[in-house]
Scaffold this motif. Structure first.
Motif, PDB file in Angstrom:
ATOM      1  N   GLN A  72       0.837  -1.218   0.000  1.00  0.00           N
ATOM      2  CA  GLN A  72       0.000   0.000   0.000  1.00  0.00           C
ATOM      3  C   GLN A  72       0.861   1.252   0.000  1.00  0.00           C
ATOM      4  O   GLN A  72       0.510   2.262  -0.608  1.00  0.00           O
ATOM      5  CB  GLN A  72      -0.906  -0.002   1.223  1.00  0.00           C
ATOM      6  N   PHE A  73       1.992   1.171   0.708  1.00  0.00           N
ATOM      7  CA  PHE A  73       2.908   2.311   0.687  1.00  0.00           C
ATOM      8  C   PHE A  73       3.351   2.584  -0.746  1.00  0.00           C
ATOM      9  O   PHE A  73       3.387   3.740  -1.197  1.00  0.00           O
ATOM     10  CB  PHE A  73       4.127   2.029   1.581  1.00  0.00           C
ATOM     11  N   ARG A  74       3.672   1.523  -1.497  1.00  0.00           N
ATOM     12  CA  ARG A  74       4.144   1.704  -2.881  1.00  0.00           C
ATOM     13  C   ARG A  74       3.049   2.321  -3.763  1.00  0.00           C
ATOM     14  O   ARG A  74       3.338   3.127  -4.643  1.00  0.00           O
ATOM     15  CB  ARG A  74       4.600   0.364  -3.482  1.00  0.00           C
ATOM     16  N   ASP A  75       1.805   1.938  -3.524  1.00  0.00           N
ATOM     17  CA  ASP A  75       0.695   2.538  -4.285  1.00  0.00           C
ATOM     18  C   ASP A  75       0.606   4.029  -4.002  1.00  0.00           C
ATOM     19  O   ASP A  75       0.477   4.848  -4.914  1.00  0.00           O
ATOM     20  CB  ASP A  75      -0.637   1.902  -3.874  1.00  0.00           C
ATOM     21  N   GLY A  76       0.662   4.362  -2.706  1.00  0.00           N
ATOM     22  CA  GLY A  76       0.593   5.774  -2.316  1.00  0.00           C
ATOM     23  C   GLY A  76       1.776   6.539  -2.883  1.00  0.00           C
ATOM     24  O   GLY A  76       1.638   7.671  -3.365  1.00  0.00           O
ATOM     25  N   GLU A  77       2.929   5.913  -2.831  1.00  0.00           N
ATOM     26  CA  GLU A  77       4.152   6.543  -3.339  1.00  0.00           C
ATOM     27  C   GLU A  77       4.002   6.860  -4.829  1.00  0.00           C
ATOM     28  O   GLU A  77       4.350   7.954  -5.288  1.00  0.00           O
ATOM     29  CB  GLU A  77       5.307   5.564  -3.108  1.00  0.00           C
ATOM     30  N   ARG A  78       3.453   5.912  -5.568  1.00  0.00           N
ATOM     31  CA  ARG A  78       3.296   6.139  -7.014  1.00  0.00           C
ATOM     32  C   ARG A  78       2.323   7.283  -7.283  1.00  0.00           C
ATOM     33  O   ARG A  78       2.572   8.154  -8.125  1.00  0.00           O
ATOM     34  CB  ARG A  78       2.822   4.858  -7.700  1.00  0.00           C
ATOM     35  N   ALA A  93      13.419  14.304  -4.591  1.00  0.00           N
ATOM     36  CA  ALA A  93      14.099  13.169  -3.957  1.00  0.00           C
ATOM     37  C   ALA A  93      13.067  12.070  -3.782  1.00  0.00           C
ATOM     38  O   ALA A  93      12.047  12.273  -3.123  1.00  0.00           O
ATOM     39  CB  ALA A  93      14.667  13.586  -2.604  1.00  0.00           C
ATOM     40  N   THR A  94      13.291  10.916  -4.405  1.00  0.00           N
ATOM     41  CA  THR A  94      12.345   9.807  -4.251  1.00  0.00           C
ATOM     42  C   THR A  94      12.833   8.893  -3.129  1.00  0.00           C
ATOM     43  O   THR A  94      14.021   8.869  -2.816  1.00  0.00           O
ATOM     44  CB  THR A  94      12.225   8.984  -5.554  1.00  0.00           C
ATOM     45  N   GLY A  95      11.929   8.108  -2.549  1.00  0.00           N
ATOM     46  CA  GLY A  95      12.333   7.100  -1.572  1.00  0.00           C
ATOM     47  C   GLY A  95      13.082   5.982  -2.310  1.00  0.00           C
ATOM     48  O   GLY A  95      12.889   5.775  -3.517  1.00  0.00           O
ATOM     49  N   GLY A  96      13.917   5.250  -1.569  1.00  0.00           N
ATOM     50  CA  GLY A  96      14.797   4.267  -2.191  1.00  0.00           C
ATOM     51  C   GLY A  96      14.098   3.190  -3.010  1.00  0.00           C
ATOM     52  O   GLY A  96      14.686   2.628  -3.937  1.00  0.00           O
ATOM     53  N   ARG A 134      13.812   4.070   9.185  1.00  0.00           N
ATOM     54  CA  ARG A 134      13.619   3.306   7.958  1.00  0.00           C
ATOM     55  C   ARG A 134      13.148   1.886   8.263  1.00  0.00           C
ATOM     56  O   ARG A 134      13.940   1.034   8.696  1.00  0.00           O
ATOM     57  CB  ARG A 134      14.910   3.286   7.166  1.00  0.00           C
ATOM     58  N   PRO A 135      11.855   1.637   8.013  1.00  0.00           N
ATOM     59  CA  PRO A 135      11.299   0.336   8.388  1.00  0.00           C
ATOM     60  C   PRO A 135      12.054  -0.846   7.781  1.00  0.00           C
ATOM     61  O   PRO A 135      12.195  -1.881   8.438  1.00  0.00           O
ATOM     62  CB  PRO A 135       9.850   0.385   7.875  1.00  0.00           C
ATOM     63  N   LEU A 136      12.577  -0.704   6.566  1.00  0.00           N
ATOM     64  CA  LEU A 136      13.242  -1.844   5.926  1.00  0.00           C
ATOM     65  C   LEU A 136      14.538  -2.222   6.631  1.00  0.00           C
ATOM     66  O   LEU A 136      15.053  -3.315   6.447  1.00  0.00           O
ATOM     67  CB  LEU A 136      13.546  -1.542   4.452  1.00  0.00           C
ATOM     68  N   LEU A 137      15.075  -1.302   7.437  1.00  0.00           N
ATOM     69  CA  LEU A 137      16.351  -1.592   8.114  1.00  0.00           C
ATOM     70  C   LEU A 137      16.144  -1.936   9.590  1.00  0.00           C
ATOM     71  O   LEU A 137      17.111  -2.100  10.331  1.00  0.00           O
ATOM     72  CB  LEU A 137      17.315  -0.410   7.958  1.00  0.00           C
ATOM     73  N   GLU A 152      20.035  -6.438  -5.275  1.00  0.00           N
ATOM     74  CA  GLU A 152      18.748  -6.470  -5.981  1.00  0.00           C
ATOM     75  C   GLU A 152      18.507  -5.178  -6.775  1.00  0.00           C
ATOM     76  O   GLU A 152      18.006  -5.201  -7.902  1.00  0.00           O
ATOM     77  CB  GLU A 152      17.659  -6.632  -4.902  1.00  0.00           C
ATOM     78  N   ARG A 153      18.877  -4.061  -6.183  1.00  0.00           N
ATOM     79  CA  ARG A 153      18.455  -2.780  -6.762  1.00  0.00           C
ATOM     80  C   ARG A 153      19.457  -2.128  -7.707  1.00  0.00           C
ATOM     81  O   ARG A 153      19.047  -1.396  -8.612  1.00  0.00           O
ATOM     82  CB  ARG A 153      18.120  -1.805  -5.623  1.00  0.00           C
ATOM     83  N   HIS A 154      20.722  -2.356  -7.496  1.00  0.00           N
ATOM     84  CA  HIS A 154      21.689  -1.630  -8.331  1.00  0.00           C
ATOM     85  C   HIS A 154      21.480  -1.838  -9.832  1.00  0.00           C
ATOM     86  O   HIS A 154      21.539  -0.863 -10.601  1.00  0.00           O
ATOM     87  CB  HIS A 154      23.129  -1.953  -7.902  1.00  0.00           C
TER      88      HIS A 154
HETATM   89  C1  S3P Z   1      12.615   2.916   1.288  1.00  0.00           C
HETATM   90  C2  S3P Z   1      13.334   4.079   1.451  1.00  0.00           C
HETATM   91  C3  S3P Z   1      12.886   5.192   2.275  1.00  0.00           C
HETATM   92  C4  S3P Z   1      11.352   5.177   2.428  1.00  0.00           C
HETATM   93  C5  S3P Z   1      10.887   3.846   2.871  1.00  0.00           C
HETATM   94  C6  S3P Z   1      11.288   2.717   1.918  1.00  0.00           C
HETATM   95  C7  S3P Z   1      13.165   1.841   0.425  1.00  0.00           C
HETATM   96  O1  S3P Z   1      13.303   6.433   1.704  1.00  0.00           O
HETATM   97  O2  S3P Z   1      10.737   5.517   1.210  1.00  0.00           O
HETATM   98  O3  S3P Z   1      11.421   3.621   4.149  1.00  0.00           O
HETATM   99  O4  S3P Z   1      12.408   0.959   0.000  1.00  0.00           O
HETATM  100  O5  S3P Z   1      14.390   1.889   0.128  1.00  0.00           O
HETATM  101  P1  S3P Z   1      14.828   6.960   1.710  1.00  0.00           P
HETATM  102  O6  S3P Z   1      15.536   6.273   0.581  1.00  0.00           O
HETATM  103  O7  S3P Z   1      14.678   8.417   1.467  1.00  0.00           O
HETATM  104  O8  S3P Z   1      15.405   6.627   3.028  1.00  0.00           O
END
Ligand code: S3P
Length: 192
Positions: A72-78, A93-96, A134-137, A152-154
């Motif tokens: 849901q976060f990704r939907d909102g982000e888009r 600046a986009t989130g990672g 940062r929830p992912l960390l 995965e991302r690079h």
């Molecule tokens: C995320 C990065 C975060 C934030 C969220 C998820 C990611 O943004 O959007 O915690 O998936 O890498 P920053 O890259 O600005 O820390």
């Protein structure tokens, strides 16, 4: 070179660019810090997508992940990034994870100049360890998690229009490297 005195060829885009410059890359790459300085340098507005998402939801990013989950976060982000791209051009600046979402990536490729801020593991870990937002960390081994995210991302971040290294050197140098790369890109791909 000052913000508005770049040479203009007959069919080149105006300077600063008519498109938003979207910074992509991992957490800790410096997207927000470098983005703010780049916006100042170009005299255009700066927006942080995560701040806009949090404001729209009335919750922190951590709360959004906890209450609604990542999908849901990704939907909102888009949706937020699409809305921002509808507005005046600037630096975003986009989130990672934004550029990892295929639909968000397609939007950014079509409507923005994407810039991957690339940094190595040591630099990323040093920077992300300053804040616990940062929830992912929030895992037992954040370093291993970051290493997995890099693997995965690079390859996907590498699809960005421009790649600039974001190491320990002065931020002003990173900003100038982006400005130069945008000018080179504009010369190679003038506006129709
Ligand atoms: C995320 C990065 C975060 C934030 C969220 C998820 C990611 O943004 O959007 O915690 O998936 O890498 P920053 O890259 O600005 O820390």
């Amino acid at each position: 070179m000052e913000p508005n005195d770049a040479p203009q060829s007959a069919n080149a885009e105006p300077w600063p660019p008519a498109r938003t410059i979207a910074l992509v890359g991992l957490m800790g790459a410096g997207k927000t810090t470098v983005g703010r300085r780049l916006a100042e340098r170009l005299d255009v507005p700066f927006t942080d997508a995560d701040d806009e998402i949090a404001a729209a939801a009335g919750r922190t990013i951590t709360e959004i992940f906890e209450e609604f989950g990542e999908a849901q976060f990704r939907d909102g982000e888009r949706r937020v990034i699409e809305r921002l791209l509808d507005g005046p051009p600037g630096v975003l600046a986009t989130g990672g994870g934004a550029f990892m979402d295929p639909r968000t990536r397609a939007l950014l490729k079509e409507r923005a100049i994407s810039v991957w801020l690339r940094a190595d593991l040591e630099v990323l870990m040093r920077r992300v360890s300053r804040r616990d937002t940062r929830p992912l960390l929030r895992v037992a081994d954040p370093r291993a998690r970051m290493r997995a995210l890099m693997a995965e991302r690079h390859p996907v971040y590498a699809e960005a229009d421009i790649v600039v290294d974001s190491g320990d050197g002065p931020k002003a140098d990173t900003v100038e490297a982006i400005v130069q790369a945008i000018q080179t890109l504009k010369r190679a791909r003038p506006a129709p």
